[in-house]
Design an enzyme around this catalytic site. Structure first.
Site, PDB file in Angstrom:
ATOM      1  N   HIS A 275      -1.628   2.298   4.123  1.00  0.00           N
ATOM      2  CA  HIS A 275      -1.072   1.543   3.258  1.00  0.00           C
ATOM      3  C   HIS A 275       0.213   2.375   2.962  1.00  0.00           C
ATOM      4  O   HIS A 275       1.453   1.551   2.830  1.00  0.00           O
ATOM      5  CB  HIS A 275      -1.698   1.585   1.688  1.00  0.00           C
ATOM      6  CG  HIS A 275      -2.938   0.946   1.767  1.00  0.00           C
ATOM      7  ND1 HIS A 275      -4.237   1.402   1.159  1.00  0.00           N
ATOM      8  CD2 HIS A 275      -3.544  -0.268   2.138  1.00  0.00           C
ATOM      9  CE1 HIS A 275      -5.067   0.610   1.346  1.00  0.00           C
ATOM     10  NE2 HIS A 275      -4.924  -0.441   1.728  1.00  0.00           N
TER      11      HIS A 275
ATOM     12  N   LYS B 252     -14.898  -7.975  -8.284  1.00  0.00           N
ATOM     13  CA  LYS B 252     -14.980  -6.857  -7.127  1.00  0.00           C
ATOM     14  C   LYS B 252     -15.265  -5.407  -7.903  1.00  0.00           C
ATOM     15  O   LYS B 252     -14.336  -5.112  -8.600  1.00  0.00           O
ATOM     16  CB  LYS B 252     -13.646  -6.980  -6.439  1.00  0.00           C
ATOM     17  CG  LYS B 252     -14.060  -6.407  -4.796  1.00  0.00           C
ATOM     18  CD  LYS B 252     -12.677  -6.658  -4.100  1.00  0.00           C
ATOM     19  CE  LYS B 252     -12.748  -5.833  -2.734  1.00  0.00           C
ATOM     20  NZ  LYS B 252     -11.671  -6.220  -1.908  1.00  0.00           N
TER      21      LYS B 252
ATOM     22  N   ARG C 127      -4.541  -4.694  11.065  1.00  0.00           N
ATOM     23  CA  ARG C 127      -5.199  -3.596  12.038  1.00  0.00           C
ATOM     24  C   ARG C 127      -5.816  -4.375  13.329  1.00  0.00           C
ATOM     25  O   ARG C 127      -4.895  -4.716  13.987  1.00  0.00           O
ATOM     26  CB  ARG C 127      -6.213  -2.754  11.234  1.00  0.00           C
ATOM     27  CG  ARG C 127      -5.548  -1.784  10.114  1.00  0.00           C
ATOM     28  CD  ARG C 127      -6.575  -1.479   9.078  1.00  0.00           C
ATOM     29  NE  ARG C 127      -7.192  -2.333   8.298  1.00  0.00           N
ATOM     30  CZ  ARG C 127      -7.803  -2.473   7.228  1.00  0.00           C
ATOM     31  NH1 ARG C 127      -8.267  -1.356   6.953  1.00  0.00           N
ATOM     32  NH2 ARG C 127      -8.158  -3.463   6.590  1.00  0.00           N
TER      33      ARG C 127
ATOM     34  N   SER D 143     -10.046   1.894   3.090  1.00  0.00           N
ATOM     35  CA  SER D 143     -10.253   2.184   1.969  1.00  0.00           C
ATOM     36  C   SER D 143     -11.978   2.664   2.026  1.00  0.00           C
ATOM     37  O   SER D 143     -12.287   3.599   1.621  1.00  0.00           O
ATOM     38  CB  SER D 143      -9.949   1.405   0.945  1.00  0.00           C
ATOM     39  OG  SER D 143      -8.457   1.271   0.730  1.00  0.00           O
TER      40      SER D 143
HETATM   41  P1  ADP Z   1      -7.479  -6.375   0.411  1.00  0.00           P
HETATM   42  O1  ADP Z   1      -8.770  -6.168  -0.262  1.00  0.00           O
HETATM   43  O2  ADP Z   1      -6.601  -7.265  -0.318  1.00  0.00           O
HETATM   44  O3  ADP Z   1      -7.667  -6.623   1.889  1.00  0.00           O
HETATM   45  P2  ADP Z   1      -6.880  -3.411   1.076  1.00  0.00           P
HETATM   46  O4  ADP Z   1      -6.290  -2.474   0.119  1.00  0.00           O
HETATM   47  O5  ADP Z   1      -7.945  -3.324   1.809  1.00  0.00           O
HETATM   48  O6  ADP Z   1      -6.919  -4.815   0.153  1.00  0.00           O
HETATM   49  O7  ADP Z   1      -5.563  -3.875   2.140  1.00  0.00           O
HETATM   50  C1  ADP Z   1      -4.252  -4.198   1.658  1.00  0.00           C
HETATM   51  C2  ADP Z   1      -3.512  -4.514   2.886  1.00  0.00           C
HETATM   52  O8  ADP Z   1      -3.189  -3.352   3.648  1.00  0.00           O
HETATM   53  C3  ADP Z   1      -4.132  -5.792   3.975  1.00  0.00           C
HETATM   54  O9  ADP Z   1      -3.208  -6.553   4.423  1.00  0.00           O
HETATM   55  C4  ADP Z   1      -4.591  -4.722   4.914  1.00  0.00           C
HETATM   56  O10 ADP Z   1      -4.960  -5.274   6.255  1.00  0.00           O
HETATM   57  C5  ADP Z   1      -3.637  -3.790   5.040  1.00  0.00           C
HETATM   58  N1  ADP Z   1      -4.080  -2.388   5.606  1.00  0.00           N
HETATM   59  C6  ADP Z   1      -5.076  -1.774   5.146  1.00  0.00           C
HETATM   60  N2  ADP Z   1      -5.241  -0.755   5.832  1.00  0.00           N
HETATM   61  C7  ADP Z   1      -4.328  -0.434   6.921  1.00  0.00           C
HETATM   62  C8  ADP Z   1      -3.979   0.440   7.652  1.00  0.00           C
HETATM   63  N3  ADP Z   1      -4.584   1.537   8.052  1.00  0.00           N
HETATM   64  N4  ADP Z   1      -2.787   0.158   8.491  1.00  0.00           N
HETATM   65  C9  ADP Z   1      -2.200  -1.020   8.332  1.00  0.00           C
HETATM   66  N5  ADP Z   1      -2.477  -1.887   7.248  1.00  0.00           N
HETATM   67  C10 ADP Z   1      -3.512  -1.769   6.726  1.00  0.00           C
END
Ligand code: ADP
Length: 157
Positions: free
Chosen positions: A17, A41, A90, A128
């Site tokens: 992130h 959630k 990703r 996460s």
């Molecule tokens: P959500 O529940 O909205 O998917 P996340 O916190 O899992 O929220 O992810 C937020 C955004 O960050 C999403 O667009 C996800 O694809 C992106 N993201 C998460 N991890 C990575 C990473 N390692 N590299 C690039 N983008 C990421």
């Protein structure tokens, strides 16, 4: 002034992130990191904890501000005068979900553009849920998340 909104659950905020925030912040005068709070959630960290950890992790990036919403992300973007929503991509597995999300956002507000940034090499495997799983199994997560997030995990013990 061009503003972008980077929404997500950030439960917790990872180095993946942070990489998107660093790169996204260069594309806009201001980048809002928005915790999308979905009450259905079950999250490990509270919204307040996530706000604080993201603020600390991004404190050296001057044009980043942390906000949250329990409503629609696209409405929050409009409210904050953002021209675009930033998301990270990703693997191919993210694409299907993000494609649907983008179509939904476009239906709600076609003037807000979606911008996708590809995961940086070596960061694409960080999620996460992997971080939470690793931590609960006693695996060192210090190379996957900002130091403040490690502190938050330690505080929960
Ligand atoms: P959500 O529940 O909205 O998917 P996340 O916190 O899992 O929220 O992810 C937020 C955004 O960050 C999403 O667009 C996800 O694809 C992106 N993201 C998460 N991890 C990575 C990473 N390692 N590299 C690039 N983008 C990421």
């Amino acid at each position: 002034m061009k503003c972008g909104l980077y929404p997500g659950s950030f439960d917790p905020f990872t180095n993946g992130h942070l990489d998107i925030v660093k790169r996204g912040s260069k594309l806009f005068d201001k980048l809002y990191v928005c915790i999308a709070n979905n009450p259905d959630k079950k999250c490990y960290f509270s919204v307040e904890e996530r706000i604080e950890m993201i603020k600390e992790a991004c404190k050296d990036i001057p044009n980043v501000e942390v906000v949250s919403t329990s409503g629609l992300v696209v409405k929050k973007a409009r409210e904050l005068n953002c021209n675009a929503i930033v998301r990270g991509l990703r693997a191919v597995t993210d694409f299907e979900y993000e494609f649907q999300l983008a179509a939904g956002y476009e239906y709600i507000d076609p003037e807000i553009e979606m911008i996708f940034l590809m995961a940086t090499e070596g960061k694409g495997f960080i999620s996460s849920s992997a971080v939470k799983g690793f931590h609960s199994s006693g695996v060192d997560i210090s190379r996957l998340v900002p130091p403040v997030v490690v502190d938050y995990f330690n505080k929960k013990k």
